[in-house]
Design an enzyme around this catalytic site. Structure first.
Site, PDB file in Angstrom:
ATOM      1  N   ASP A 155      -0.520  -5.603   9.300  1.00 30.05           N
ATOM      2  CA  ASP A 155      -1.525  -4.598   8.951  1.00 30.05           C
ATOM      3  C   ASP A 155      -2.796  -5.336   8.561  1.00 30.05           C
ATOM      4  O   ASP A 155      -2.846  -6.007   7.528  1.00 30.05           O
ATOM      5  CB  ASP A 155      -1.020  -3.730   7.794  1.00 30.05           C
ATOM      6  CG  ASP A 155      -1.960  -2.556   7.492  1.00 30.05           C
ATOM      7  OD1 ASP A 155      -3.009  -2.445   8.148  1.00 30.05           O
ATOM      8  OD2 ASP A 155      -1.642  -1.770   6.580  1.00 30.05           O
ATOM      9  N   TRP A 191       0.855  -1.182   0.000  1.00 31.27           N
ATOM     10  CA  TRP A 191       0.000   0.000   0.000  1.00 31.27           C
ATOM     11  C   TRP A 191       0.893   1.235   0.000  1.00 31.27           C
ATOM     12  O   TRP A 191       1.811   1.355   0.826  1.00 31.27           O
ATOM     13  CB  TRP A 191      -0.889  -0.025   1.236  1.00 31.27           C
ATOM     14  CG  TRP A 191      -1.837   1.125   1.361  1.00 31.27           C
ATOM     15  CD1 TRP A 191      -2.621   1.668   0.395  1.00 31.27           C
ATOM     16  CD2 TRP A 191      -2.120   1.859   2.564  1.00 31.27           C
ATOM     17  NE1 TRP A 191      -3.368   2.696   0.895  1.00 31.27           N
ATOM     18  CE2 TRP A 191      -3.084   2.838   2.226  1.00 31.27           C
ATOM     19  CE3 TRP A 191      -1.669   1.781   3.874  1.00 31.27           C
ATOM     20  CZ2 TRP A 191      -3.580   3.732   3.163  1.00 31.27           C
ATOM     21  CZ3 TRP A 191      -2.158   2.660   4.801  1.00 31.27           C
ATOM     22  CH2 TRP A 191      -3.119   3.628   4.453  1.00 31.27           C
ATOM     23  N   ALA A 233      -6.343  -4.628   7.569  1.00 30.04           N
ATOM     24  CA  ALA A 233      -7.283  -3.585   7.147  1.00 30.04           C
ATOM     25  C   ALA A 233      -8.558  -4.132   6.537  1.00 30.04           C
ATOM     26  O   ALA A 233      -9.497  -3.366   6.305  1.00 30.04           O
ATOM     27  CB  ALA A 233      -6.600  -2.652   6.140  1.00 30.04           C
ATOM     28  N   LYS A 291     -13.056  -0.523   6.181  1.00 28.16           N
ATOM     29  CA  LYS A 291     -13.645  -1.363   5.143  1.00 28.16           C
ATOM     30  C   LYS A 291     -14.725  -2.284   5.694  1.00 28.16           C
ATOM     31  O   LYS A 291     -15.827  -2.349   5.162  1.00 28.16           O
ATOM     32  CB  LYS A 291     -12.549  -2.194   4.461  1.00 28.16           C
ATOM     33  CG  LYS A 291     -11.377  -1.387   3.911  1.00 28.16           C
ATOM     34  CD  LYS A 291     -11.790  -0.416   2.829  1.00 28.16           C
ATOM     35  CE  LYS A 291     -10.595   0.177   2.081  1.00 28.16           C
ATOM     36  NZ  LYS A 291      -9.680   0.964   2.894  1.00 28.16           N
TER      37      LYS A 291
END
Length: 396
Positions: free
Chosen positions: A211, A130, A213, A246
């Protein structure tokens, strides 16, 4: 003081969004922006979130500060979501979770914490990763190293090269891993690969940093956390940045968490106090509203079931789009990898020239890297987008 400053180039994703907005064509398609969209092209507020918001409005008694750590109820609920219920790390007081302003806030506070603990540590990130990982981690003064992740030919995880590169990491270096639904590739580690990377991290005494997400948008809430949980049970220390943008649709509420795992209760208490001091010096207190929504949903059985059903619907829609898109592109080459990948994003492996062709001739917007947001497709636009890609590939 300001007159010497120069205008910086715009972020590529923000620039793409602006170009899309300026395009007058009525049938244009935006596959660049990284938000979930339903079949009508909207990013809806989830029904469970609507109900939780009404409850907060009715029952919230104050707008006073929540403290640097945020809401204890939210932190406890997120810990359970990430690690599972009745996990031994919580029982042994080896884990603490702190509410942050989004996943970005968690990443940056983790970077500041790493800088405090070991200023010369390198953070190893995947190629690709990302884009915002670089300024969030590097902006704290950390040295960034990269490891190969995606094979540009197969668009699958290049695990052997990944492991070979990480053999170069030094004791105390940090390995950043995507918990699931790798952004931007959609190519995830398998269970055996998670086991292999865990063994390497333990052997080389590295710090794992996950991470997370997109939990729930890959294979399911429990399934998507299996790699993280395997690593957390094995590693003496670990960091996890989590986002609710999300899977709860709380993009603008900036709701996230940073989880810190230490080797024992004593070191956990000291590490947690240092992290809270860092937070106090940066933004002092996190925003409360989004975390209040998540806490309300996860602590209420009925709302939690409704949220999980909505999340399952989002996940199913993405998977259906992946399979349909792969079938539509089959005549132009091997695009089966799209159906195998997870989450909202995929590289489709076309050239920058072909990406520009799509934009110029068909009003189809995606990043020059060929990363697309699968959730930006719909039953209506998918056939036209696939036909345009077939045309672009044939014209190359």
């Amino acid at each position: 003081m300001f007159e010497h400053l120069k205008v910086l180039p715009q972020d590529p994703i923000l620039q793409l969004m602006q170009s899309f907005r300026d395009d007058p064509r009525p049938d244009k398609v935006d596959l660049g922006v990284g938000v979930y969209r339903d079949a009508t092209g909207n990013t809806p507020i989830m029904g469970a979130v609507h109900k939780a918001a009404r409850r907060l409005l009715e029952h919230e008694k104050t707008k006073s500060y929540v403290g640097p750590a945020g809401s204890p109820g939210f932190n406890s609920a997120v810990t359970e979501l990430l690690l599972g219920g009745d996990n031994p790390l919580s029982r042994d007081n080896r884990v603490s979770t702190i509410q942050t302003p989004g996943g970005c806030g968690a990443l940056r506070m983790a970077a500041e914490f790493i800088k405090l603990c070991k200023p010369d540590a390198a953070v190893w990130v995947s190629t690709p990763t990302w884009a915002n990982h670089m300024p969030l981690l590097g902006g704290a003064g950390l040295r960034i190293q990269s490891y190969p992740y995606l094979n540009s030919e197969t668009l699958e995880v290049d695990f052997d090269d990944m492991m070979a590169a990480l053999e170069m990491a030094r004791k105390g270096d940090v390995v950043l891993l995507h918990g699931c639904c790798h952004n931007p590739s959609g190519a995830d580690l398998t269970a055996s690969q998670w086991a292999g990377i865990t063994d390497l991290i333990l052997r080389k005494e590295l710090l794992p940093f996950v991470d997370m997400a997109y939990q729930g948008l890959g294979d399911g809430l429990e399934e998507d956390a299996q790699g993280l949980r395997h690593l957390a049970q094995a590693a003496p220390e670990m960091l996890v940045a989590a986002s609710c943008s999300k899977n709860f649709g709380l993009y603008r509420e900036r709701t996230g968490a940073l989880m810190l795992i230490s080797g024992n209760a004593k070191s956990q208490k000291a590490a947690n106090s240092q992290l809270l001091s860092i937070i106090r010096a940066h933004y002092s207190m996190p925003p409360a509203h989004g975390a209040g929504l998540v806490e309300t949903i996860l602590q209420d059985d009925e709302l939690r079931r409704e949220w999980q059903a909505e999340l399952s619907g989002m996940r199913d829609r993405i998977q259906q789009l992946r399979h349909a898109f792969s079938r539509e592109l089959a005549s132009s080459g091997d695009f089966d990898f799209i159906a195998r990948q997870k989450g909202m994003f995929s590289f489709i492996g076309i050239s920058e020239k072909q990406v520009n062709y799509l934009r110029a001739h068909h009003g189809i917007y995606l990043l020059e890297s060929s990363r697309i947001n699968i959730a930006g497709l719909s039953d209506k636009t998918l056939p036209r987008v696939a036909a345009a890609i077939r045309e672009a590939v044939a014209s190359a």
